[in-house]
Design a protein around this motif. Structure first.
Motif, PDB file in Angstrom:
ATOM      1  N   ARG A  11      51.106  42.292  15.970  1.00  0.00           N
ATOM      2  CA  ARG A  11      51.574  42.210  14.586  1.00  0.00           C
ATOM      3  C   ARG A  11      53.082  41.980  14.492  1.00  0.00           C
ATOM      4  O   ARG A  11      53.549  41.230  13.648  1.00  0.00           O
ATOM      5  CB  ARG A  11      51.195  43.502  13.853  1.00  0.00           C
ATOM      6  N   GLN A  14      55.716  38.697  17.360  1.00  0.00           N
ATOM      7  CA  GLN A  14      55.857  37.252  17.123  1.00  0.00           C
ATOM      8  C   GLN A  14      55.835  36.476  18.440  1.00  0.00           C
ATOM      9  O   GLN A  14      56.770  35.723  18.759  1.00  0.00           O
ATOM     10  CB  GLN A  14      57.139  36.973  16.347  1.00  0.00           C
ATOM     11  N   ASP A  16      54.689  33.714  21.312  1.00  0.00           N
ATOM     12  CA  ASP A  16      54.611  32.256  21.196  1.00  0.00           C
ATOM     13  C   ASP A  16      53.208  31.775  20.820  1.00  0.00           C
ATOM     14  O   ASP A  16      53.048  30.922  19.967  1.00  0.00           O
ATOM     15  CB  ASP A  16      55.016  31.608  22.528  1.00  0.00           C
ATOM     16  N   ALA A  18      49.358  32.506  19.437  1.00  0.00           N
ATOM     17  CA  ALA A  18      48.545  33.457  18.681  1.00  0.00           C
ATOM     18  C   ALA A  18      47.400  33.947  19.560  1.00  0.00           C
ATOM     19  O   ALA A  18      46.841  33.202  20.353  1.00  0.00           O
ATOM     20  CB  ALA A  18      47.988  32.782  17.433  1.00  0.00           C
ATOM     21  N   MET A  33      58.567  37.329  23.170  1.00  0.00           N
ATOM     22  CA  MET A  33      59.109  38.394  22.313  1.00  0.00           C
ATOM     23  C   MET A  33      60.649  38.401  22.409  1.00  0.00           C
ATOM     24  O   MET A  33      61.206  38.359  23.504  1.00  0.00           O
ATOM     25  CB  MET A  33      58.549  39.754  22.743  1.00  0.00           C
ATOM     26  N   HIS A  37      62.584  41.460  17.841  1.00  0.00           N
ATOM     27  CA  HIS A  37      61.201  41.831  17.565  1.00  0.00           C
ATOM     28  C   HIS A  37      60.752  43.005  18.426  1.00  0.00           C
ATOM     29  O   HIS A  37      59.876  43.768  18.034  1.00  0.00           O
ATOM     30  CB  HIS A  37      60.291  40.614  17.753  1.00  0.00           C
TER      31      HIS A  37
END
Lengths: 85, 284
Positions: A11, A14, A16, A18, A33, A37
């Motif tokens: 969550r 972020q 690279d 998904a 990351m 983040h």
């Protein structure tokens, strides 16, 4: 614990690519990351588990993977049994 | 500082990021901001051979005229803008001072480069540029960069300028202490902005690192400064996340972290002062 941390990483980190799930040993820095983040992940983990990362744990190594974060959380809980589990 | 490094690189300065400053200190800025000593411009000029000059103008006609004249005179311009107005993670939700390199005016546009968010030259509508240049956080501030790069021997200059920074930093630790007191007593924060402090320490770590650092004793100092910068960035990022509601940063914790940083700052000053006095490459 790893599943809950993994959900928070997905969550807030972020990354690279998904993904729906993370291997506990995936290198989060290699996965994209950023330092900024990683702090969001740290704060989310603190909220989730009712712990507070100490100065000594605020290192790059602590946030390398879901597994390393889980180790740090266990260490914090062991040092303060009163925190929520 | 990144924008200055980019412009210096274009002028042929080798390792420009390692020639920003040195500057090490604190000062209070508007709102809940804590800034660094911000004496890095003079040092950067010495270390790069460039002529760097600050300017600020809040009248749009005069600002635009001055910028056009500088560009026509082959100078390069680094201009302050508001991150709220431009393509950035803060667009439309946070007012933060940011720097762009202004390349030229082009009709109803300007051409700029953003070393953080979009390094290639790109257009910005003139009305957006005007608004963001005159925004409260930008204040029409800019830096004019001119000159031909020499290759000054950096280590002596680094030592000289750092020697001047140490007593200033020691005095300005009181600014940090007052900032911490204000956070503790609820006059400041918890939405503090300390990014400038972190950036200044990161730049300083690069300035004193090899090959600039006069000798091997400076390598662990450069490492300590980089670690210090990292810790400042963590606190900044926590405050940033808390401001957006993606985390909680209790004032007591913020005070504890800032107090820890104050101790590290003071200890490092003591350590550096000892190095500068004993076997310094430029003894006085």
């Amino acid at each position: 614990m790893e599943d809950r941390i993994s959900a928070l990483v997905l969550r807030f980190a972020q990354l690279d690519a998904a993904a729906d799930a993370l291997d506990p040993n995936t290198d989060l820095w290699d996965a994209g990351m950023s330092s900024m983040h990683s702090v969001s992940v740290m704060m989310a983990v603190e909220e989730e588990f009712g712990v507070e990362f100490t100065e000594g744990l605020l290192t790059r190594a602590t946030f390398t993977s879901v597994a390393s974060i889980a180790r740090a959380v266990r260490k914090l809980r062991d040092s303060d049994p009163a925190v929520a589990r | 500082m990144q924008a200055v490094a980019a412009v210096a690189t274009e002028h042929g300065v080798p390792d420009a990021a390692a020639r920003l400053g040195p500057s090490w200190g604190f000062r209070r800025l508007a709102g809940h901001r804590l800034g660094g000593g911000e004496r890095w411009l003079a040092g950067t000029a010495r270390l790069t051979g460039l002529r760097l000059q600050r300017f600020a103008q809040t009248d749009w006609a005069e600002l635009a005229q001055a910028e056009r004249a500088a560009l026509a005179d082959s100078a390069q311009l680094i201009v302050a803008v508001d991150s709220f107005d431009i393509e950035s993670p803060y667009r439309d939700h946070e007012h933060l001072t940011h720097a762009l390199v202004l390349h030229r005016y082009a009709g109803d546009e300007v051409v700029v480069a953003d070393m953080t968010n979009r390094p290639e030259p790109h257009s910005l509508p003139l009305h957006v540029y005007q608004k963001t240049r005159l925004s409260p956080v930008a204040g029409g501030f800019g830096i004019v960069c001119r000159g031909v790069v020499g290759v000054p021997p950096p280590s002596d200059i680094v030592a000289d300028r750092l020697r001047a920074e140490l007593p200033a930093h020691r005095v300005e630790l009181a600014v940090l202490e007052q900032f911490i007191t204000d956070v503790r007593e609820g006059r400041t924060g918890p939405d503090v902005d300390i990014a400038d402090v972190a950036a200044e320490r990161l730049a300083l770590s690069q300035v004193v690192a090899p090959p600039n650092g006069p000798d091997d004793r400076w390598t662990p100092v450069a490492d300590a400064l980089a670690d210090l910068s990292h810790r400042w960035y963590i606190v900044h990022a926590m405050a940033w996340a808390a401001t957006r509601g993606t985390g909680t940063l209790r004032p007591a914790r913020l005070v504890r972290m800032l107090t820890n940083l104050a101790t590290r700052e003071a200890d490092l000053n003591t350590r550096l002062s000892a190095i500068m006095q004993v076997g310094s490459p430029c003894p006085r």
